[in-house]
Write an enzyme that holds these catalytic residues in place. Sequence first.
Site, short mmCIF file in Angstrom:
data_model
loop_
_atom_site.label_atom_id
_atom_site.label_comp_id
_atom_site.label_asym_id
_atom_site.label_seq_id
_atom_site.Cartn_x
_atom_site.Cartn_y
_atom_site.Cartn_z
CG ASP A 1 -7.73 4.75 -3.82
OD1 ASP A 1 -8.57 4.30 -3.01
OD2 ASP A 1 -6.58 5.08 -3.49
CG ASP B 1 -2.20 0.85 0.87
OD1 ASP B 1 -3.28 0.25 0.66
OD2 ASP B 1 -2.09 2.09 0.78
CG ASP C 1 -17.82 0.49 -4.30
OD1 ASP C 1 -16.59 0.31 -4.16
OD2 ASP C 1 -18.32 1.63 -4.41
C1 SAM Z 1 -10.16 1.90 -1.28
S1 SAM Z 1 -8.71 1.28 -0.51
C2 SAM Z 1 -9.01 -0.49 -0.50
C3 SAM Z 1 -8.24 -1.20 0.57
C4 SAM Z 1 -8.51 -2.71 0.70
N1 SAM Z 1 -8.18 -3.41 -0.52
C5 SAM Z 1 -9.93 -2.98 1.09
O1 SAM Z 1 -10.64 -3.66 0.33
O2 SAM Z 1 -10.33 -2.54 2.19
C6 SAM Z 1 -7.50 1.42 -1.81
C7 SAM Z 1 -6.10 1.33 -1.28
O3 SAM Z 1 -5.19 1.36 -2.38
C8 SAM Z 1 -4.05 2.10 -1.99
N2 SAM Z 1 -3.33 2.54 -3.21
C9 SAM Z 1 -3.74 3.45 -4.11
N3 SAM Z 1 -2.82 3.59 -5.10
C10 SAM Z 1 -1.80 2.72 -4.80
C11 SAM Z 1 -0.55 2.41 -5.41
N4 SAM Z 1 -0.17 3.01 -6.55
N5 SAM Z 1 0.23 1.48 -4.84
C12 SAM Z 1 -0.15 0.86 -3.68
N6 SAM Z 1 -1.32 1.13 -3.05
C13 SAM Z 1 -2.14 2.03 -3.60
C14 SAM Z 1 -4.62 3.23 -1.16
O4 SAM Z 1 -3.67 3.82 -0.30
C15 SAM Z 1 -5.72 2.50 -0.39
O5 SAM Z 1 -5.27 2.02 0.87
#
Ligand code: SAM
Length: 226
Positions: A131, A82, A167
Site C-alpha cells: 500500500d 496480511d 506500479d
Molecule cells: C495492494 S495489496 C497487494 C496484495 C498482493 N501483494 C498483490 O500483489 O496482489 C497490499 C496488501 O498489503 C496488506 N498490508 C498492508 N499493511 C500491512 C502490514 N503492516 N502487514 C501485513 N500486511 C499488510 C494489505 O492488507 C493488502 O492486502
Amino acid sequence: MPRRLLSRQIRPRPLDDQEIKQYLRVYNARGLYHHPETFPRLCSQQLFENSAPLELEVGCGTAEFLCSLAAREPGVNFIGVDIALRPLHKAVAIASSLQLTNILFLHANFSQMYPLLEPRSLRQVYVHFPDPNTRPKFQRRKMVTPAFLEAIHPALTSEGELSLMTDHSALFHEMLATVEADSRFQKTHAERYLIGFEPEVKSRFQRIWEHHGLPILRLEVRKKQP
Ligand SMILES: C[S@@+](CC[C@H](N)C(=O)[O-])C[C@H]1O[C@@H](n2cnc3c(N)ncnc32)[C@H](O)[C@@H]1O
C-alpha cells in the site's frame, strides 16, 4: 476507484472449518505486542514441521502469485502474511482448491512480527504492490523502511533475495532510495531497476494496474557476500 477501496471488492466464498484450520493462523496484535514468544516463529520447522526452504510474501493479499509458486514448487514452503482478513479468506480458498500442503497464511501486522524472524531462514521475501500510504498521517504504515531492512537482512539465507515491486512511481523511488542506502544489500541485476514482471500467474494487483496501463517497477536485491 481509490486504491484503499479495492480490497473491499473481494468476495471470498464461505470457508469450512477444516480449510481455516489447515491454512490460516492468527497472530493478533495484542498478543504480538505483549507476548511475541508465544507464537510460532517464521521458520519451516515451527510452521510446517519440516526443514524445506521457506519463502515469504509480506502483504500477500489474495495470494494468486504465491499460490502459483507453491503449486509449482512442492518441495518449498510458502507463507503469506496480511493484515486484512478478507483477502486472506480468498487466498485460503485458492490454496484449498489447488490442494496445496506447503503454504500457510498468517493474519498479522508484519511490522509486529520482526521478533519472530529466524536467522537465515528465508530464501526469498516478496513485497509486491505494498500500500503506498502517501498521506502524511499514514507515513508510519510504510512497509519498506530502514527498520524493515534491519529485520529482514539477518532472516535471509546467504543466497536469500528480496523482491520489491509496485506500479506507484513515487513509492518505488522511495523504496529504491531506502534499499540503495543500505550497503548490506546488492542488486541481482545490472540495471538500476527493472520494468515489467512476467510470472506464470500474476497477482491481483499486478493485473489491476497493468490493466490500467501502468508500468510495473521492480527491484531485486540479495545480501552482499562478506
Ligand atoms: C495492494 S495489496 C497487494 C496484495 C498482493 N501483494 C498483490 O500483489 O496482489 C497490499 C496488501 O498489503 C496488506 N498490508 C498492508 N499493511 C500491512 C502490514 N503492516 N502487514 C501485513 N500486511 C499488510 C494489505 O492488507 C493488502 O492486502
